[in-house]
Design a protein around this motif. Sequence first.
Motif, PDB file in Angstrom:
ATOM      1  N   LYS A   5      22.078  25.031 -44.686  1.00  0.00           N
ATOM      2  CA  LYS A   5      22.548  26.161 -43.892  1.00  0.00           C
ATOM      3  C   LYS A   5      21.724  27.409 -44.179  1.00  0.00           C
ATOM      4  O   LYS A   5      21.379  28.177 -43.265  1.00  0.00           O
ATOM      5  CB  LYS A   5      24.029  26.426 -44.180  1.00  0.00           C
ATOM      6  CG  LYS A   5      24.635  27.534 -43.317  1.00  0.00           C
ATOM      7  CD  LYS A   5      26.129  27.674 -43.605  1.00  0.00           C
ATOM      8  CE  LYS A   5      26.743  28.766 -42.726  1.00  0.00           C
ATOM      9  NZ  LYS A   5      28.210  28.901 -42.981  1.00  0.00           N
ATOM     10  N   LYS A   9      19.406  29.443 -41.545  1.00  0.00           N
ATOM     11  CA  LYS A   9      19.719  30.865 -41.384  1.00  0.00           C
ATOM     12  C   LYS A   9      18.488  31.729 -41.634  1.00  0.00           C
ATOM     13  O   LYS A   9      18.283  32.755 -40.966  1.00  0.00           O
ATOM     14  CB  LYS A   9      20.845  31.272 -42.330  1.00  0.00           C
ATOM     15  CG  LYS A   9      21.309  32.721 -42.158  1.00  0.00           C
ATOM     16  CD  LYS A   9      22.469  33.039 -43.099  1.00  0.00           C
ATOM     17  CE  LYS A   9      22.923  34.493 -42.933  1.00  0.00           C
ATOM     18  NZ  LYS A   9      24.053  34.811 -43.868  1.00  0.00           N
ATOM     19  N   VAL A  13      18.425  30.403 -37.255  1.00  0.00           N
ATOM     20  CA  VAL A  13      19.167  29.325 -36.590  1.00  0.00           C
ATOM     21  C   VAL A  13      20.591  29.281 -37.128  1.00  0.00           C
ATOM     22  O   VAL A  13      20.808  29.204 -38.335  1.00  0.00           O
ATOM     23  CB  VAL A  13      18.485  27.959 -36.824  1.00  0.00           C
ATOM     24  CG1 VAL A  13      19.355  26.823 -36.283  1.00  0.00           C
ATOM     25  CG2 VAL A  13      17.105  27.936 -36.181  1.00  0.00           C
ATOM     26  N   SER A  14      21.558  29.340 -36.225  1.00  0.00           N
ATOM     27  CA  SER A  14      22.964  29.335 -36.635  1.00  0.00           C
ATOM     28  C   SER A  14      23.663  28.014 -36.321  1.00  0.00           C
ATOM     29  O   SER A  14      24.702  27.701 -36.904  1.00  0.00           O
ATOM     30  CB  SER A  14      23.719  30.485 -35.963  1.00  0.00           C
ATOM     31  OG  SER A  14      23.627  30.386 -34.552  1.00  0.00           O
ATOM     32  N   GLU A  15      23.105  27.228 -35.406  1.00  0.00           N
ATOM     33  CA  GLU A  15      23.743  25.977 -35.010  1.00  0.00           C
ATOM     34  C   GLU A  15      22.773  24.813 -35.164  1.00  0.00           C
ATOM     35  O   GLU A  15      21.611  24.901 -34.756  1.00  0.00           O
ATOM     36  CB  GLU A  15      24.229  26.049 -33.559  1.00  0.00           C
ATOM     37  CG  GLU A  15      25.315  27.087 -33.326  1.00  0.00           C
ATOM     38  CD  GLU A  15      25.828  27.078 -31.903  1.00  0.00           C
ATOM     39  OE1 GLU A  15      25.372  26.207 -31.120  1.00  0.00           O
ATOM     40  OE2 GLU A  15      26.677  27.913 -31.567  1.00  0.00           O
ATOM     41  N   TYR A  16      23.251  23.739 -35.757  1.00  0.00           N
ATOM     42  CA  TYR A  16      22.436  22.538 -35.907  1.00  0.00           C
ATOM     43  C   TYR A  16      23.357  21.322 -35.977  1.00  0.00           C
ATOM     44  O   TYR A  16      24.565  21.436 -36.202  1.00  0.00           O
ATOM     45  CB  TYR A  16      21.556  22.625 -37.157  1.00  0.00           C
ATOM     46  CG  TYR A  16      22.291  22.844 -38.463  1.00  0.00           C
ATOM     47  CD1 TYR A  16      22.704  21.758 -39.245  1.00  0.00           C
ATOM     48  CD2 TYR A  16      22.578  24.126 -38.922  1.00  0.00           C
ATOM     49  CE1 TYR A  16      23.378  21.951 -40.445  1.00  0.00           C
ATOM     50  CE2 TYR A  16      23.243  24.333 -40.120  1.00  0.00           C
ATOM     51  CZ  TYR A  16      23.634  23.248 -40.874  1.00  0.00           C
ATOM     52  OH  TYR A  16      24.307  23.448 -42.058  1.00  0.00           O
ATOM     53  N   THR A  17      22.787  20.155 -35.783  1.00  0.00           N
ATOM     54  CA  THR A  17      23.538  18.901 -35.779  1.00  0.00           C
ATOM     55  C   THR A  17      23.142  18.063 -36.981  1.00  0.00           C
ATOM     56  O   THR A  17      21.976  18.041 -37.373  1.00  0.00           O
ATOM     57  CB  THR A  17      23.244  18.109 -34.489  1.00  0.00           C
ATOM     58  OG1 THR A  17      23.620  18.898 -33.360  1.00  0.00           O
ATOM     59  CG2 THR A  17      24.016  16.793 -34.460  1.00  0.00           C
ATOM     60  N   THR A  18      24.123  17.381 -37.568  1.00  0.00           N
ATOM     61  CA  THR A  18      23.870  16.539 -38.740  1.00  0.00           C
ATOM     62  C   THR A  18      24.242  15.090 -38.434  1.00  0.00           C
ATOM     63  O   THR A  18      25.322  14.814 -37.905  1.00  0.00           O
ATOM     64  CB  THR A  18      24.685  17.030 -39.949  1.00  0.00           C
ATOM     65  OG1 THR A  18      24.305  18.376 -40.263  1.00  0.00           O
ATOM     66  CG2 THR A  18      24.430  16.139 -41.157  1.00  0.00           C
ATOM     67  N   HIS A 139      19.333  16.775 -40.403  1.00  0.00           N
ATOM     68  CA  HIS A 139      19.858  17.967 -39.740  1.00  0.00           C
ATOM     69  C   HIS A 139      18.810  18.437 -38.733  1.00  0.00           C
ATOM     70  O   HIS A 139      17.648  18.645 -39.098  1.00  0.00           O
ATOM     71  CB  HIS A 139      20.118  19.085 -40.750  1.00  0.00           C
ATOM     72  CG  HIS A 139      20.882  18.658 -41.962  1.00  0.00           C
ATOM     73  ND1 HIS A 139      22.259  18.637 -42.019  1.00  0.00           N
ATOM     74  CD2 HIS A 139      20.451  18.226 -43.182  1.00  0.00           C
ATOM     75  CE1 HIS A 139      22.644  18.218 -43.216  1.00  0.00           C
ATOM     76  NE2 HIS A 139      21.567  17.964 -43.942  1.00  0.00           N
ATOM     77  N   THR A 141      17.853  20.886 -35.032  1.00  0.00           N
ATOM     78  CA  THR A 141      18.228  21.900 -34.058  1.00  0.00           C
ATOM     79  C   THR A 141      17.173  21.937 -32.966  1.00  0.00           C
ATOM     80  O   THR A 141      16.000  21.628 -33.206  1.00  0.00           O
ATOM     81  CB  THR A 141      18.366  23.289 -34.719  1.00  0.00           C
ATOM     82  OG1 THR A 141      18.942  24.207 -33.785  1.00  0.00           O
ATOM     83  CG2 THR A 141      17.013  23.839 -35.157  1.00  0.00           C
ATOM     84  N   CYS A 143      14.818  23.931 -30.302  1.00  0.00           N
ATOM     85  CA  CYS A 143      14.195  25.254 -30.217  1.00  0.00           C
ATOM     86  C   CYS A 143      12.959  25.179 -29.325  1.00  0.00           C
ATOM     87  O   CYS A 143      12.454  24.096 -29.030  1.00  0.00           O
ATOM     88  CB  CYS A 143      13.832  25.785 -31.603  1.00  0.00           C
ATOM     89  SG  CYS A 143      12.612  24.765 -32.475  1.00  0.00           S
TER      90      CYS A 143
END
Length: 199
Positions: A5, A9, A13-18, A139, A141, A143
């Motif tokens: 996280k 950050k 980046v505030s949102e990501y998938t795991t 993890h 994201t 972009c």
Amino acid sequence: MIKVKEMFKAVGVSEYTTIKWGAIRQSEIPKKYGVYIIEIPELYTNPPLNEAAISNWLGNSKRVEIDEKKVDIKTVKKHLSTFWKPNESIVYIGQSSLSQKGINKRLSDFFGHQPGNKGPHAGGYWVKLLNNINNLNVHYTICENPHELEFRMLMYFIMKTSGEKDIYKLNNIGSYLPFANLTVDVDKPHGITGAIKKS
């Protein structure tokens, strides 16, 4: 230890998938560009290396040397251990840009890659030598600037693990990269040659 996280950050980046490495399904991952982090589920004093995977790599390449000397499984394990960071759970940072299609294809290629082969995902092949690979956390994201984001993440990792804010003052910057990242603007001084078999 750098938390996932925190890493995201640090680059905005505030949102990501795991997902779990063993649960990678190309159809379930977006067909868009992005960056990803490979993380071990727990810390280890020494890298949990898989001797069978190392043996397969050596057999596949047939010409691996370390510092111009022939190697065996024991030698490889000892050498790779010198690059392990026991206080860090992040072992690889990667990206999928225009030339590599979407992050779904990139992760699928990584999942299916056999160390020693030229492709489809030779970068980060040390990940494939770990013993707990199916339990690794992935993890990711989406972009629009994956190459830039990957670079910034690697620079942040180097800064945090070295304790040096001006990383260009460091000797051997590459030695501070995550375990399985072998290059950024400079290469990790690992001394391994012949890792990929001749086509």
